[in-house]
Design an enzyme around this catalytic site. Structure first.
Site, short mmCIF file in Angstrom:
data_model
loop_
_atom_site.label_atom_id
_atom_site.label_comp_id
_atom_site.label_asym_id
_atom_site.label_seq_id
_atom_site.Cartn_x
_atom_site.Cartn_y
_atom_site.Cartn_z
N GLU A 156 37.89 44.70 32.11
CA GLU A 156 38.94 45.69 32.32
C GLU A 156 39.65 45.40 33.64
O GLU A 156 39.02 45.32 34.69
CB GLU A 156 38.35 47.09 32.36
CG GLU A 156 39.38 48.17 32.66
CD GLU A 156 38.74 49.47 33.15
OE1 GLU A 156 39.35 50.14 33.99
OE2 GLU A 156 37.61 49.78 32.70
N SER B 294 43.57 50.52 33.68
CA SER B 294 43.55 51.69 32.80
C SER B 294 44.89 52.39 32.95
O SER B 294 45.33 52.65 34.08
CB SER B 294 42.42 52.65 33.18
OG SER B 294 41.17 52.15 32.79
N ARG C 92 32.21 43.87 40.00
CA ARG C 92 32.10 45.30 40.29
C ARG C 92 31.71 45.46 41.76
O ARG C 92 30.64 45.04 42.16
CB ARG C 92 31.06 45.97 39.38
CG ARG C 92 31.18 47.48 39.36
CD ARG C 92 30.23 48.09 38.35
NE ARG C 92 30.58 47.78 36.99
CZ ARG C 92 31.46 48.46 36.26
NH1 ARG C 92 32.10 49.49 36.78
NH2 ARG C 92 31.71 48.11 35.01
N ARG D 7 34.35 52.80 46.06
CA ARG D 7 33.55 53.51 45.06
C ARG D 7 32.07 53.23 45.28
O ARG D 7 31.64 52.08 45.28
CB ARG D 7 33.97 53.08 43.65
CG ARG D 7 35.45 53.36 43.38
CD ARG D 7 35.88 52.98 41.99
NE ARG D 7 37.32 53.18 41.84
CZ ARG D 7 37.99 52.96 40.72
NH1 ARG D 7 37.34 52.54 39.63
NH2 ARG D 7 39.29 53.17 40.65
N ARG E 67 38.98 41.43 39.47
CA ARG E 67 38.78 40.95 38.10
C ARG E 67 39.94 40.09 37.62
O ARG E 67 39.75 39.20 36.80
CB ARG E 67 38.57 42.14 37.17
CG ARG E 67 37.27 42.88 37.46
CD ARG E 67 37.05 43.98 36.47
NE ARG E 67 35.84 44.73 36.78
CZ ARG E 67 35.37 45.72 36.07
NH1 ARG E 67 36.02 46.11 34.97
NH2 ARG E 67 34.26 46.36 36.41
#
Length: 425
Positions: free
Chosen positions: A348, A351, A276, A261, A389
């Protein structure tokens, strides 16, 4: 993709969904093009009916030995008008298709609106947050002390926000992957897949990342291929253009892939360390279900992802996202957030989304139900879990005052029976 008939018959519902999502789409343009498309279709069908009738008349006249040149000239003129209409129809349908690709999914009726005071709905919190008798270190300090990664060398190789795990850090990552895959395949019934990490433009259009998020993707110009942002893309596209059979559903797939990403560098303090990244590994869960079962399957999917943190005994919470925070393709989404004491915040790690038939329509995935009717299945996906994470949360929750890190009991078989991570001698 939304069904065009649904948009035509429920324009105000679609407008309300766009408002709730804080998104824009040219709904008026879609409705106008749809009206023109239907007009062109009607006119073309009528001209084809007249042409077919004329063709029959010419054939009958020839049988009678009559000359039919006038009628043939008329039919030639009709054929030219039909070709012109077909060309107009093709242009309208192509523009209509482009506009439809930019219309997001309709949120489920139970999705919260979200407010400034309550930006999400807290579903539950699980696990006891540890009360430290020392000031907990953040993962960067732990990583440096235990020599689990070398981020400066990663930056030298690839630039900022790329990972380089080493030694026990690489071993810990591999252990977590194997633990998650064993859990999801052996206990939860998922079929393991090892897919490509390069996908075609059509695949990313199908799952909804394109055209909206193209600037956030890594792209190979020569081949027009994209490095995947998530394992959801290849797993969902396994059945693109196919018709599944009812007994095959629900299909449950799991894969571990690298994910890529571009947007990783735009979030301030979250760019530090492993939180991140432009590249990271993730275990992905994807389901294909019958529409009438998908909302129940979403809760089951959520439970499967939660189980990872529950077994590792990492405190976490489940939140439901408001309409304004849903991804472009999602109709409903739960986030799982792990507690990271060194960051003093929730991170997070998954999801869990239900896309209803949105992705299946875009990807032309169908199934033949028990009555023989061909329909679109619902697609769902979740991280089960994202690796960096999860590693951050594990290191920060299991750290000890002497600088070592306890290994959760469930992971010890995957780490050669070791119960501690400590600095190399």
């Amino acid at each position: 993709m939304l069904d065009l008939k649904y948009i035509r018959e429920n324009p105000e519902t679609v407008r309300a969904a766009l408002n709730a999502r804080r998104m824009e789409a040219d709904l008026d343009g879609i409705l106008k093009l749809d009206a023109r498309r239907r007009e062109f279709l009607s006119r073309a069908e009528e001209l084809k009916r007249v042409r077919n009738a004329a063709s029959r008349e010419i054939g009958e006249a020839k049988k009678r030995g009559e000359e039919g040149s006038a009628r043939m000239a008329e039919m030639k003129e009709l054929s030219g008008r039909i070709r012109s209409l077909d060309g107009d129809l093709k242009e309208v349908e192509e523009e209509l298709g482009r506009l439809l690709l930019r219309v997001p999914n309709i949120p489920h009726p139970d999705v919260p609106d979200g407010t400034e005071r309550e930006p999400f709905r807290l579903v539950r919190e699980e696990g006891a947050v540890r009360d430290f008798d020392f000031s907990p270190r953040d993962h960067l300090e732990i990583v440096d002390t235990l020599q689990l990664a070398d981020l400066p060398r990663a930056a030298r190789i690839s630039g900022s926000n790329f990972p380089l795990l080493k030694g026990d850090g690489a071993l810990l990552s591999r252990a977590l992957v194997n633990f998650m895959l064993d859990l999801h395949t052996s206990e939860h019934g998922y079929l393991e897949i090892s897919p490509p990490v390069l996908c075609s433009r059509d695949c990313l259009v199908g799952t909804g990342q394109l055209p909206k998020l193209e600037d956030d993707m890594y792209h190979l110009d020569r081949e027009d291929l994209f490095l995947i942002p998530t394992g959801e893309v290849p797993l969902t596209n396994l059945y693109r253009g196919e018709i599944l059979e009812d007994p095959e559903l629900p299909l449950r797939l799991v894969a571990v892939t690298a994910c890529f990403r571009r947007e990783a560098g735009s979030y301030g303090k979250d760019t530090r360390g492993l939180i991140r990244l432009h590249q990271f590994d993730k275990v992905e869960l994807v389901k294909f279900t019958r529409p009438e079962e998908s909302w129940r399957e979403l809760e089951s999917l959520l439970a499967d992802a939660e189980k990872v943190l529950a077994i590792l005994k990492i405190p976490y919470r489940v939140i439901e996202l408001p309409a304004s925070d849903l991804s472009f393709a999602s109709a409903r989404c739960y986030d799982i957030e792990a507690w990271a004491p060194g960051q003093n915040e929730w991170l997070e790690v998954s999801s869990c989304s239900n896309f209803a038939d949105f992705q299946a329509r875009r990807s032309d995935i169908r199934f033949r139900d028990g009555a023989g009717k061909v329909r679109h299945p619902h697609t769902l996906n979740a991280s089960g879990l994202a690796l960096p994470r999860t590693i951050v949360a594990l290191l920060e929750n299991y750290q000890r005052s002497d600088g070592t890190v306890e290994i959760p009991a469930a992971l010890r078989p995957y780490l050669h029976g070791r119960d501690t991570l400590s600095a190399p001698l």
